[in-house]
Design a protein around this motif. Structure first.
Motif, short mmCIF file in Angstrom:
data_model
loop_
_atom_site.label_atom_id
_atom_site.label_comp_id
_atom_site.label_asym_id
_atom_site.label_seq_id
_atom_site.Cartn_x
_atom_site.Cartn_y
_atom_site.Cartn_z
N GLU A 599 0.87 -1.17 0.00
CA GLU A 599 0.00 0.00 0.00
C GLU A 599 0.91 1.22 0.00
OE1 GLU A 599 -3.49 -0.21 2.86
OE2 GLU A 599 -2.17 -1.75 3.67
N GLU A 601 1.64 5.05 0.34
CA GLU A 601 1.00 6.22 0.95
C GLU A 601 1.61 7.52 0.45
OE1 GLU A 601 1.04 5.92 5.19
OE2 GLU A 601 -0.81 4.73 5.21
N SER A 639 -2.16 6.14 10.72
CA SER A 639 -2.42 4.90 9.98
C SER A 639 -3.38 3.99 10.75
CB SER A 639 -1.11 4.15 9.72
OG SER A 639 -0.71 3.46 10.88
N ALA A 640 -3.95 3.06 10.03
CA ALA A 640 -4.86 2.09 10.64
C ALA A 640 -4.11 1.06 11.47
CB ALA A 640 -5.65 1.38 9.53
N SER A 826 -10.34 2.78 2.89
CA SER A 826 -9.75 2.91 4.22
C SER A 826 -10.84 2.72 5.28
CB SER A 826 -9.09 4.29 4.39
OG SER A 826 -10.07 5.31 4.36
#
Length: 912
Positions: A599, A601, A639-640, A826
């Motif tokens: 992923e 960013e 962030s998650a 997301s």
């Protein structure tokens, strides 16, 4: 052989003594060769001619050095007489007395079958069968042997046996064929079927002269797959035997000479007939090898039809026992212990296409080269120009190198393999036009019983190295490699294909800042992208190959601070930080050359992409932190994965592991939290945003039921893989639920919204909220086990609360782009504020910062506030209005020309 008879004038032998021997060969109906017992070498032998009888002369070929001479045919009944004796005597023990010895040394006598004179008298048997005549001239009355022969001849005549039968003996004369016009066609016409034959002569251990039956072809046959020591003919005509040549010849003679055999004629290269001789007692080719009288030869091994592996095994047995020609043999792996010769290891990296790095059970790393194969390489001018081209990348620029590497990578990486070391190739220094090579361990590598080198060669992705005949440093499965290469050439596979070679145009954008900037939005929108880790620079810095995008990128792991490795900098060498090597080794073992998902960013100033890397569900950043090889960086807060990272870090910090070994805990000041009174009830729940529409509506999945959806999708795809739907069998109807194949090639649940034609069917993906126009060939009926009754549609539609969606296309597109960038794909949290005409209106907060997304749009001046009158909403409405005033004062976006609402709000697509 011409018949022989005792001349009248020959003097009798001085004494008649009984002698014994073994019949080696029958020259004619009245002459045999008898040999003694071997003692330390080939035994002595002598020719014995039968006294008092005469048999027909055998056919003889004209001397090649005398062109005027002609071939001499058989005399009648000559071959039958020879065959009578051959079948009765070859290899048997006989006893004999020598009656007469001529001045030239020729010996005549009486031969008995067995150890004494009670056995069968051979001359009498021949006469009795009518296969020989009695020499009656000079009959001595006191010779009972001669009288007995005359009596038997008279009986044979009266019984009309053999040559005394009616009609003469013309039918007994063979039509001998000494030459074959086209040997290759002759061999091919037999289709490798066994044919009956008699071995007439043994030239050396592996070359014989055979009489093929029933057509009487006399041919020279060389044994396929082997070569024995031979006799070297000198200039003066004499022959000098090589070491063990005489012994090898006797070994073959004693087993095959004048025996009935079957021969498989296998090939005919360069007018040389190659074949295998089959005898009821065994295969002479294998026996010669096993006893150390012969060695395997590659050029004819390929045509051997009885299993080349048997020949190699026989040769290997002789080498191990060091017999005869192998008496001074030293095995290529003689200096290795058994545990170093054969072991199981885990493949960590594939190097080009003929080598790999493996991890032993001891934890040691070892580079293994595949025995006897050569990876793809450049040819001709390309080879000369590659060193001049600084951009030359062997993996992508050498034809089929990438395919070969990928074949090995997909089959081996992370798997345990069996390694059998075949030889150690010594290090070589640089020579003229040749590079220096370090010492190489060359081995046969197998997985699940499959020889990897053989599989590579059979696909045309490598070639087999050719060796000198005496070079024993080769694969233990060399013949299988040659056979695999022959199949690949025949089928035109890979390197042997006549098609255009595959070209891999791979863009390397590592460090290319401008290219990276152009590429960044694409990777960000793509969400999780597939990649292959090509190289590991350090624990958190990697080079990735993106197969769909066909490019190479440098990738930095987000959210962590990893110990830095040593590297050259303009100011000098940067010293490695503690645990940097451990971190790099950890990352290598986990992801090097593995297929991963990334992923992206953001990117740094140097054009390196920053993001998250996942392998088989594991986040590499989290894994490094969990193993105390990295610390959490403050950039991870949004962030998650922040909570997971912090939780993993906390455990390592408390245990003071590795990078936390010197950590000192700071005292924590007590903080008093003041809670505010809320006027409205906020029940935020986690969702995963899957789609943003052009009208700024949102489709989101409930996180709590996400596991059920994943399980259903997995089961559904397995079902489809097992029972693929028939293309075109589904007739789409508006409102039906069905399965649709998306652009990524996977099947999803969908609903038909409109049918324009079979080629244009509008579908809505009920679990993700996106729409697509597809052909009916990409649709299939939905099995009941996956219907909405089992699991309801997972994508729920929502609209933003408290904001107006711009009517102007450009303004609305700006808002949609902003929202897509911020929250699509997301995890967020949302709260239903009030109901709308088509869907609930909600406030959405970022999953990590809990900032209000809609409020952020108002603050940026991208939208206007939709004022609600409900009292319980007034507090949040006032917050939105205050933010709008701030944006208006700063003249942001839609407010850049001031407050336009007074006169022409409608013109701009807004209402007050």
């Amino acid at each position: 052989m011409a018949s022989v008879s005792a001349p009248v004038q020959a003097a009798p032998a001085p004494s008649v003594s009984l002698q014994r021997g073994i019949v080696k060969m029958v020259l004619s109906g009245c002459a045999i060769i008898v040999r003694g017992q071997p003692r330390g070498g080939p035994p002595p032998e002598r020719q014995i001619n039968l006294s008092n009888i005469r048999a027909g002369a055998m056919a003889r070929r004209a001397a090649q050095s005398q062109p005027d001479t002609k071939d001499t045919p058989d005399e009648p009944w000559a071959f039958q007489a020879r065959e009578f004796l051959r079948k009765k005597l070859i290899g048997k023990e006989v006893c004999f007395t020598v009656e007469i010895k001529t001045a030239l040394g020729r010996e005549y006598g009486i031969v008995y079958l067995g150890r004494d004179t009670t056995g069968e008298n051979i001359a009498e048997s021949l006469v009795n069968e009518g296969l020989a005549t009695v020499r009656r001239e000079g009959i001595r009355g006191n010779n009972p042997e001669q009288a007995r022969l005359c009596e038997l001849e008279d009986q044979s005549k009266s019984s009309k046996k053999g040559m005394w039968s009616e009609g003469g003996g013309a039918h007994t004369i063979r039509d001998m064929k000494y030459t074959i016009e086209n040997p290759r066609n002759f061999v091919d016409s037999l289709h490798q079927k066994p044919i009956n034959a008699i071995i007439e002569h043994v030239r050396d251990g592996s070359v014989v002269r055979a009489l093929l039956l029933p057509d009487h072809y006399l041919v020279t046959v060389m044994l396929s797959g082997v070569k024995c020591p031979s006799f070297k003919r000198e200039a003066d005509g004499t022959e000098t035997p090589e070491s063990f040549a005489a012994e090898a010849k006797f070994f073959t003679e004693s087993r095959l000479l004048q025996r009935d055999v079957q021969i498989i004629l296998e090939s005919c290269p360069n007018q040389i007939i190659l074949g295998t001789i089959l005898h009821p007692n065994g295969n002479i080719t294998e026996l010669l090898l096993k006893e150390g009288f012969a060695r395997c030869v590659d050029w004819s091994m390929a045509v051997y039809t009885q299993g080349a592996e048997k020949l190699r095994a026989a040769e290997r047995s002789a080498k191990e026992r060091k017999v005869r020609i192998w008496r001074d043999y030293v095995a290529p792996t003689a200096n290795l212990d058994q545990k170093d010769r054969q072991f199981v290891a885990k493949v960590m990296q594939v190097v080009n296409a003929d080598a790999m790095v493996v991890k032993l059970n001891s934890g040691e790393y070892k580079t293994i080269h595949l025995s006897s194969i050569r990876p793809p390489r450049m040819e001709g001018e390309q080879e000369k120009n590659k060193d001049k081209d600084k951009r030359f990348r062997p993996l992508y620029d050498i034809p089929y190198m990438f395919e070969a590497r990928e074949f090995l990578r997909k089959k081996l990486i992370g798997k345990k393999v069996n390694v059998t070391v075949d030889y150690i190739r010594a290090a070589t220094g640089p020579g003229e036009g040749t590079p220096a090579f370090a010492e190489r361990t060359c081995a046969t590598v197998t997985i699940g019983g499959i020889n990897i080198a053989e599989a590579l060669v059979s696909k045309g992705l490598a070639t087999v190295i050719r060796y000198r005949q005496d070079d024993d440093q080769r694969s233990s499965h060399y013949d299988e490699l040659l056979a695999a290469e022959a199949r690949a050439i025949k089928n035109g596979k890979g390197l042997h294909s006549k098609k255009e070679v595959p070209i891999h145009r791979v863009a390397d954008i590592s460090g290319e800042t401008q290219k990276a900037k152009q590429f960044l939005p694409f990777l960000q929108r793509a969400g999780r992208s597939e990649a292959v880790v090509e190289y590991v620079f350090s624990g958190s810095r990697l080079k990735l190959y993106m197969p769909k995008e066909t490019c190479l990128i440098t990738f930095l792991l987000a959210g962590i601070e990893c110990p830095r490795s040593s590297r050259n900098l303009p100011g000098g060498m940067q010293v490695a930080e503690p645990f940097s090597d451990e971190a790099m080794l950890f990352t290598k073992e986990l992801v090097l050359q593995r297929e991963v998902e990334v992923e992206v960013e953001s990117m740094d100033k140097a054009g390196n992409f920053i993001g998250w890397l996942h392998i088989e569900g594991l986040n590499l950043s989290v894994a490094l932190v969990e193993n105390a090889l990295s610390k959490v960086h403050f950039t991870a807060e949004r962030s998650a994965y922040y909570k997971t990272l912090v939780s993993a870090e906390e455990g390592c910090r408390q245990r003071k592991e590795k990078v936390w070994a010197n950590y000192e805990e700071k005292p924590v000041e007590e903080v008093v939290h003041v809670t505010e009174e809320k006027e409205r009830v906020a029940n935020y729940r986690p969702v995963f945003v899957t789609e943003i529409t052009d009208t700024l509506h949102i489709y989101a999945q409930d996180v709590e039921t996400g596991g059920q959806l994943e399980s259903l999708m997995e089961t559904m795809r397995a079902e489809i893989a097992a029972h693929p739907p028939v293309e075109g069998s589904y007739a789409a109807r508006r409102g039906d639920y069905c399965l649709a194949k998306f652009a990524d090639g996977e099947w999803y649940r969908a609903r038909v919204e409109k049918v324009e034609s079979p080629a244009k069917v509008h579908v809505f993906y009920i679990d993700y909220g996106n729409r697509e126009v597809v052909s009916s060939t990409r649709l299939a009926a939905m099995p009941p086990a996956f219907s909405t009754r089992i699991l309801p549609a997972q994508a729920t539609e929502y609209a933003f609360a408290f904001i107006q969606v711009p009517q102007d296309d450009d303004a609305r597109a700006d808002v949609v782009d902003c929202v897509v960038r911020d929250i699509q794909n997301s995890q967020c949290v949302l709260n239903v504020e009030y109901s709308g005409v088509t869907c609930p209106h909600v406030t959405i907060q970022f999953g990590d910062t809990k900032d209000d997304v809609g409020l952020g749009l108002v603050k940026e001046g991208l939208v206007m506030v939709d004022v609600r009158k409900e009292k319980y909403l007034q507090k949040i409405v006032m917050e939105y209005l205050n933010s709008q005033e701030s944006a208006k004062s700063a003249r942001l976006n839609i407010w850049r020309y001031g407050d336009f609402r007074a006169d022409d709000a409608d013109e701009f697509g807004y209402r007050r």
